[in-house]
Design an enzyme around this catalytic site. Structure first.
Site, mmCIF file in Angstrom:
data_model
loop_
_atom_site.group_PDB
_atom_site.id
_atom_site.type_symbol
_atom_site.label_atom_id
_atom_site.label_comp_id
_atom_site.label_asym_id
_atom_site.label_seq_id
_atom_site.Cartn_x
_atom_site.Cartn_y
_atom_site.Cartn_z
ATOM 1 N N THR A 1 -8.005 38.222 21.406
ATOM 2 C CA THR A 1 -8.583 37.845 20.119
ATOM 3 C C THR A 1 -9.873 38.619 19.890
ATOM 4 O O THR A 1 -10.713 38.715 20.783
ATOM 5 C CB THR A 1 -8.867 36.333 20.069
ATOM 6 O OG1 THR A 1 -7.659 35.615 20.319
ATOM 7 C CG2 THR A 1 -9.435 35.924 18.722
ATOM 8 N N LEU B 1 -13.417 33.173 23.675
ATOM 9 C CA LEU B 1 -12.313 33.684 22.878
ATOM 10 C C LEU B 1 -11.272 34.239 23.846
ATOM 11 O O LEU B 1 -11.633 34.781 24.892
ATOM 12 C CB LEU B 1 -12.770 34.817 21.947
ATOM 13 C CG LEU B 1 -13.645 34.477 20.742
ATOM 14 C CD1 LEU B 1 -14.003 35.753 19.986
ATOM 15 C CD2 LEU B 1 -12.959 33.483 19.817
ATOM 16 N N ASP B 2 -10.004 34.123 23.485
ATOM 17 C CA ASP B 2 -8.965 34.735 24.306
ATOM 18 C C ASP B 2 -9.197 36.240 24.377
ATOM 19 O O ASP B 2 -9.756 36.844 23.457
ATOM 20 C CB ASP B 2 -7.582 34.479 23.700
ATOM 21 C CG ASP B 2 -7.183 33.016 23.745
ATOM 22 O OD1 ASP B 2 -7.768 32.274 24.560
ATOM 23 O OD2 ASP B 2 -6.302 32.626 22.967
ATOM 24 N N ARG B 3 -8.748 36.843 25.450
ATOM 25 C CA ARG B 3 -8.954 38.277 25.659
ATOM 26 C C ARG B 3 -8.408 39.110 24.498
ATOM 27 O O ARG B 3 -9.020 40.082 24.072
ATOM 28 C CB ARG B 3 -8.282 38.704 26.966
ATOM 29 C CG ARG B 3 -8.474 40.174 27.306
ATOM 30 C CD ARG B 3 -7.913 40.489 28.679
ATOM 31 N NE ARG B 3 -8.166 41.869 29.055
ATOM 32 C CZ ARG B 3 -7.920 42.367 30.258
ATOM 33 N NH1 ARG B 3 -7.422 41.583 31.198
ATOM 34 N NH2 ARG B 3 -8.189 43.635 30.523
ATOM 35 N N ARG C 1 -2.812 29.430 18.129
ATOM 36 C CA ARG C 1 -1.542 30.104 18.418
ATOM 37 C C ARG C 1 -0.393 29.105 18.583
ATOM 38 O O ARG C 1 0.706 29.304 18.055
ATOM 39 C CB ARG C 1 -1.707 30.955 19.674
ATOM 40 C CG ARG C 1 -2.750 32.049 19.513
ATOM 41 C CD ARG C 1 -3.259 32.578 20.841
ATOM 42 N NE ARG C 1 -2.210 33.285 21.589
ATOM 43 C CZ ARG C 1 -2.428 33.819 22.795
ATOM 44 N NH1 ARG C 1 -3.619 33.701 23.382
ATOM 45 N NH2 ARG C 1 -1.455 34.451 23.413
#
Length: 329
Positions: free
Chosen positions: A161, A157-159, A259
């Protein structure tokens, strides 16, 4: 939840370590059979740069059962691994998860059965260390579960998120769930707040994505005909003046996919410092939003024995507040 520390002489299934004159001897447990030797060493030589690990492998300084091996060698249970003396500066010493982070993660464990963890990752915590990040989720979990011989991310997961992320505590589980991921059988659902009015009837976005690196070193993803095929399903959950709450299910798993696909249809995500205009984000800050509004709301998969896993991650309180503010007349 948190496992107790190991006593002297108790390896708890981890590779046993004996100290020679600056030399380490590791015995590979059965649970780690099949892992590449470079990854095996990376997980145990905390703070040692990966380039250094490749160098000692290339020079033949690492021996397995007294013989040289290449980086792609896959260890077997019972293998004896000789590691040469490696100096580590204090700066490269691994970061330690503090009590506050440990308590937060303990309270964020949503599922822990059959060799699979589901964690409700807090926003702002990277999934792993590197690129200026000394401590990530996976490093913290390894410290919290010292007796687990295996602990690896199934996906990322993106930081910025938050939400549900899968972590394998057994190699067999990692391989099985990742095979489901590649086959499109692993379900991942997200909640996102999009700026503007989401186009009615727009439930599928198919747009190829390409990663670019700017001169500053920042990584950006753009819709580009030369990019990789990418598909996301969207469903409108609630409409507000100037914003839309949507559920998103990525069919493919590209970097920043949700995104960029949201931006592509003209509704970039609220709080997205990378893909959303500053003035748009400023308006959402007035509603109390202090971060990217993107949350991994649920994951679905099966375990190797056929057990079905379907875990939901509740929306964080700080995002619920934003929705409440948007609902006010």
């Amino acid at each position: 939840m948190k496992e107790s520390g190991e006593s002297a002489g108790d390896t708890g299934g981890r590779p046993s370590l004996q100290s020679g004159v600056g030399v380490q001897f590791l015995t590979v447990p059965e649970e780690l059979a099949g892992q590449r030797i470079d990854n095996f060493l990376q997980a145990r030589l905390k703070g040692v740069p990966r380039s250094r690990i490749y160098r000692i492998l290339r020079k033949g300084e690492v021996r397995v059962n007294k013989g040289r091996v290449k980086a792609e060698y896959r260890v077997q249970g019972g293998d004896q691994v000789r590691v040469p003396p490696i100096r580590m500066s204090e700066e490269s010493a691994p970061a330690v998860a503090g009590d506050q982070l440990r308590r937060l993660l303990e309270a964020s464990i949503l599922y822990d059965k059959g060799g699979l963890l589901v964690v409700n990752k807090p926003a702002g915590l990277a999934v792993h260390g590197g690129s200026g990040v000394r401590l990530g989720l996976i490093e913290a979990l390894r410290q919290m579960y010292p007796k687990s011989p295996f602990m690896e991310l199934v996906h990322r997961l993106d930081r910025d998120t938050s939400g549900a992320i899968l972590v394998a505590r057994k190699r067999s589980v990692l391989l099985h769930v990742q095979s489901e991921l590649r086959a499109g059988k692993l379900g991942k659902s997200y909640l996102a707040l999009a700026a503007g009015k989401w186009p009615r009837g727009r439930k599928l976005v198919e747009a190829p994505l390409k990663k670019n690196t700017l001169k500053s070193g920042e990584r950006m993803v753009v819709v580009d005909g030369d990019g990789k095929p990418s598909t996301t399903r969207f469903q409108v959950e609630e409409r507000f003046p100037g914003a839309t709450l949507v559920a998103a299910e990525p069919v493919t798993g590209r970097t920043h996919q949700i995104r960029v696909h949201a931006q592509f249809v003209g509704c970039p995500l609220a709080g997205d410092a990378k893909y959303t205009a500053d003035e748009v984000n400023a308006a959402f800050r007035e509603q109390g939003l202090k971060r990217l509004f993107l949350h991994s709301a649920g994951v679905r998969c099966t375990l190797p024995d056929g057990t079905r896993v379907d875990v939901k991650a509740p929306l964080p309180a700080e995002l619920e507040v934003v929705l409440s503010n948007l609902r006010k007349p």
